[in-house]
Enzyme design. Structure first.
Site, PDB file in Angstrom:
ATOM      1  CG  MET A 294      32.278  20.553  23.748  1.00  0.00           C
ATOM      2  SD  MET A 294      30.503  20.653  23.474  1.00  0.00           S
ATOM      3  CE  MET A 294      30.339  19.651  22.004  1.00  0.00           C
TER       4      MET A 294
ATOM      5  CE  LYS B 114      47.158  34.768   6.448  1.00  0.00           C
ATOM      6  NZ  LYS B 114      47.425  34.135   5.149  1.00  0.00           N
TER       7      LYS B 114
ATOM      8  NE  ARG C  38      47.750  30.490  -1.778  1.00  0.00           N
ATOM      9  CZ  ARG C  38      48.195  30.883  -0.586  1.00  0.00           C
ATOM     10  NH1 ARG C  38      48.047  30.087   0.464  1.00  0.00           N
ATOM     11  NH2 ARG C  38      48.786  32.056  -0.426  1.00  0.00           N
TER      12      ARG C  38
ATOM     13  CE1 TYR D  78      30.971  11.369  27.540  1.00  0.00           C
ATOM     14  CE2 TYR D  78      32.532  13.179  27.146  1.00  0.00           C
ATOM     15  CZ  TYR D  78      31.277  12.730  27.545  1.00  0.00           C
ATOM     16  OH  TYR D  78      30.334  13.624  27.970  1.00  0.00           O
TER      17      TYR D  78
END
Length: 829
Positions: free
Chosen positions: A773, A494, A596, A724
């Protein structure tokens, strides 16, 4: 016991060199180094400056000295760096000095040594002998395919006082090479696998090559070989009487092991034989001809060594595949590109084609092949064999590059095109012609096929996530080794297989006969089915809108509530006329403490009634999730979960007349609670080399390595800020490297301002300022770094556990957070 230390005086005496000693008090040598990139322990390393076709080891003396190495074997004293105090051993031949040193090391030990040579199968036979004999004591063996003039001594250097048996392979390409390797290995027992066409061009004939290879066994007591190879048998028979004792096997003639019927079944082969008038049988989990021959060599070896047949048969049946040296990357236009430049004979081509056929994600297969330069065969016959191989392996398109292939192009009946050289192919390359297919690129090194590989790769920035498929196999086998023979295994793929790529990992798992796969959502399962994965697949989070797709692609839902049970049953009723495969398999989840998903104990009776009255469904398995199997503090809770699961599953299973699989153990549970294996276990993060404890961690291999490169280097003065928000401030003169990875690639912003570090030239470089980024700045002050240098975010070191602790999170989050824009590169050795 540790490997012995060799003093400076011993090194000088053994190599016979002119010793120029500046560090006489050096504690000693334990590590041999021929590749500066593989430095592990500088203080105890001896570097051999070997001159190669494209490199000169002397060029790395200064770099290694700065890394801490103080012992060097050199041939050119004029290249000794000025003012660098170290021990230099000046010799005429660095390679010969390496072999002499290891030969002296070999003479210290009297343990049995098996030497293996032949044209093909050396590595497989070596690895299988290791698998077959490792239960009986510590075995030292050649790493990977270390069988060359350099690889052999590096292999033999591993011998120490704990060694009980050694297995080394030896390969040659020129006359006169084997004599030098024999002096290093000095095998007591030999295996001569076969004789083939590789390197024929360097010998007058194959008989001469056989004689050269036989030089490995000058001092050998016993030799295993197949007497059906006439050249080998004749050469052995011509040796002086008493030089060695042959142990032969044959399918055709009288031999010590007379091989009879070979019965190939779907997934295994039964081999019958006669030894000392006794009828014997083994089974191996392989069906190809090469594996059968390799297995018989191992069978003969074990018989010769005195193993009982029942022991041999039991171990033979557990043989596991040995991985190959291949690299697979995502290509242009949804292609998969397999790059293989290991060698260029028919045997390795067959292996590469087999690997290509294991990839089920595309139906169309293209092979790009260069002229085969080292066969020594008649050209027409050679390429007739190649063409036949292409047809046998289902190749749809063949692209031949080289003058010989142009001359023989009419032999290739499939779709094809031919070019005189690599440049001609690249000039006419039409990228649109490569779409939704698997492309195997295989060529002799002189053709420079790396340019073709680069051209056909999907264009991406230089940040890559390398996936070591060998490590996947190692980890898979480690967990398998902890299971009872009858216990099945489900593997979780998964979340893009924890960031490693779903169908690529699934292909490996399918090849290694995993019983079940599990995905989180139906769309992940659909993609695996489209990629050719045929294993049963469980969907852990089935959504109502995906039920039709699940039914169409035979994806088996987890059922955790009466709502899901009712809605999926209704979907099956609507499709009843379309489905003719009987009752649809489902997987029932019990809630034993996770709180759950799952059925509660007080819902069990109603669940049983509804399942028994449902003609559309069949319960494939029942399972539950352990909450804290990795944590000893919660072992009492874990055992309570296991007890409750046993009670609930016993109750449910007793009401059905067919077998229902039961599973509760996850990766940590497999290692820590073997008594709770039930019928199946679920392997997740453990496959990717992450364990719950340090002891378990040491047994696993890291699968993923996240790498990037340095884009630019700047010098920053005290008081200047970086990044930044001016969050990084230089408190001293600093050298800052900007690397091509940021939070859009999955590097958490929490790593900023010194929380995280990256590895550059073997040293940690802290992150400076904020993570951007697409870029991040690191402090490389005092580190040998330059623009274009490789930077490791995580891998062997720093490992994924270290990073997850820095973030106060778990390895799952780090791995699954790697963006899909980061190119995945798959390695299989």
């Amino acid at each position: 016991m540790p490997h012995p230390l060799y003093s400076v005086a011993e090194i000088a005496a053994i190599t016979g060199g002119d010793a120029r000693i500046s560090c006489p008090e050096h504690p000693g040598i334990r590590e041999l180094l021929t590749d500066s990139r593989k430095l592990i322990d500088p203080a105890q390393s001896l570097f051999f400056s070997i001159l190669g076709d494209r490199h000169d080891g002397h060029d790395y003396l200064h770099y290694l000295w700065e890394c801490g190495v103080r012992n060097f074997v050199i041939t050119e004293p004029t290249k000794i760096p000025e003012n660098l105090a170290a021990n230099y051993f000046v010799v005429a031949d660095s390679l010969l000095a390496l072999q002499q040193l290891v030969s002296a090391h070999r003479n210290r030990y009297t343990v049995p040594v098996i030497g293996i040579t032949g044209s093909n199968g050396k590595t497989i036979v070596k690895e299988w002998l290791y698998q077959l004999l490792r239960e009986d004591g510590q075995i030292v063996r050649s790493p990977k395919s270390y069988n060359s003039q350099i690889g052999v001594p590096l292999s033999v250097w591993q011998l120490d006082q704990d060694t009980r048996l050694a297995v080394f392979e030896a390969g040659i390409s020129q006359p006169g090479e084997m004599v030098r390797l024999e002096q290093v290995i000095r095998p007591d027992i030999g295996v001569f696998t076969n004789i083939g066409s590789a390197h024929d061009e360097n010998f007058p004939d194959q008989q001469s090559k056989v004689v050269e290879k036989l030089a490995l066994f000058t001092s050998t007591r016993e030799l295993v070989y197949c007497r059906d190879y006439t050249l080998i048998h004749d050469a052995v028979s011509s040796l002086p009487a008493g030089q060695l004792k042959p142990f032969t096997w044959s399918k055709k003639s009288r031999a010590d092991l007379q091989v009879g019927r070979i019965n190939r079944m779907e997934h295994e082969t039964e081999i019958q034989g006669i030894f000392r008038n006794d009828f014997l049988t083994i089974r191996i989990p392989f069906t190809d001809e090469a594996s059968i021959e390799n297995a018989i060599h191992c069978w003969a070896m074990m018989l010769m060594m005195g193993y009982k047949q029942e022991v041999i048969a039991a171990r033979m049946h557990l043989l596991s595949p040995v991985a190959m040296r291949l690299e697979m990357k995502e290509g242009v236009n949804n292609c998969s590109v397999i790059n293989d430049s290991y060698n260029s004979d028919l045997g390795s081509l067959t292996i590469a084609l087999d690997f290509m056929n294991q990839q089920k994600q595309h139906r169309r297969r293209t092979v790009i092949l260069s002229d085969i330069l080292e066969s020594g065969q008649d050209e027409r016959r050679l390429y007739a064999d190649v063409a036949a191989l292409m047809r046998q392996k289902g190749v749809n398109r063949f692209i031949g590059i080289g003058p010989a292939l142009i001359r023989q192009q009419e032999l290739f009946s499939m779709e094809g095109s031919f070019f005189s050289d690599t440049e001609s192919f690249l000039r006419e390359l039409n990228y649109a012609a490569f779409t939704d297919e698997t492309v195997l690129i295989k060529g002799a090194r002189s053709f420079g096929f790396e340019r073709i590989s680069t051209a056909l790769q999907q264009k991406a920035h230089e940040t890559v996530l390398e996936i070591n498929l060998n490590a996947v196999v190692h980890n898979l086998n480690l967990f398998k080794s902890r299971l009872k023979p009858e216990t099945k295994m489900m593997v979780m793929v998964k979340a893009f297989s924890y960031g490693s790529g779903s169908f690529e990992i699934a292909n490996v798992l399918q090849f290694h006969r995993t019983d079940y796969l599990a995905v989180a959502y139906a769309d992940e399962g659909v993609e695996l089915r489209k990629a050719g994965i045929t294993l049963p697949i469980m969907v852990m989070n089935p959504e109502e809108q995906s039920f039709d797709a699940m039914i169409s692609y035979r994806l088996e839902p987890e059922v955790y509530s009466f709502r899901i049970l009712s809605h999926f049953t209704e979907a099956l009723r609507r499709r009843e006329s379309e489905t003719s495969q009987g009752r649809f398999p489902i997987h029932i989840e019990f809630d034993t403490g996770m709180r759950r998903l799952g059925f509660e104990p007080d819902e069990l009776n109603e669940l049983i009634i509804r399942l028994k009255n449902n003609k559309h469904l069949k319960v494939a398995s029942v399972f539950s999730h352990l909450v804290a199997s990795e944590d000893r503090e919660h072992d009492a809770f874990t055992r309570a979960q296991i007890t409750l699961f046993r009670e609930m599953s016993d109750t449910l299973c007793s009401h059905f007349q067919y077998p229902i699989l039961r599973h509760i153990l996850n990766s940590s549970g497999i290692l820590r609670f073997p008594e709770a294996q039930f019928d199946m276990v679920r392997l997740g993060i453990g496959l990717h080399g992450v364990a719950g404890t340090e002891h378990e961690q040491r047994q696993l291999q890291p699968v993923a390595t996240l790498k990037t490169t340095i884009s630019q280097i700047k010098h920053v003065h005290p008081g200047e800020t970086v990044g930044y928000g001016r969050r990084g401030t230089a408190e001293r003169e600093m050298t800052i490297a900007t690397v091509g990875i940021g939070y859009a690639d999955g590097l958490s912003r929490k790593f900023g301002n010194g929380v995280g570090s990256m590895f550059v030239a073997g040293k940690l470089a802290p992150i400076v300022g904020s993570v951007c980024m697409d870029m991040t700045m690191i402090d490389v002050t005092g580190i040998q770094a330059r623009e274009g240098s490789e930077v490791v975010v995580f891998g062997q070191e720093p490992d994924i556990l270290h990073l997850s602790r820095q973030l106060e999170t778990i390895p799952y989050e780090v791995l699954t957070g790697i963006s899909e824009r980061v190119k995945r590169v798959y390695f299989h050795e």
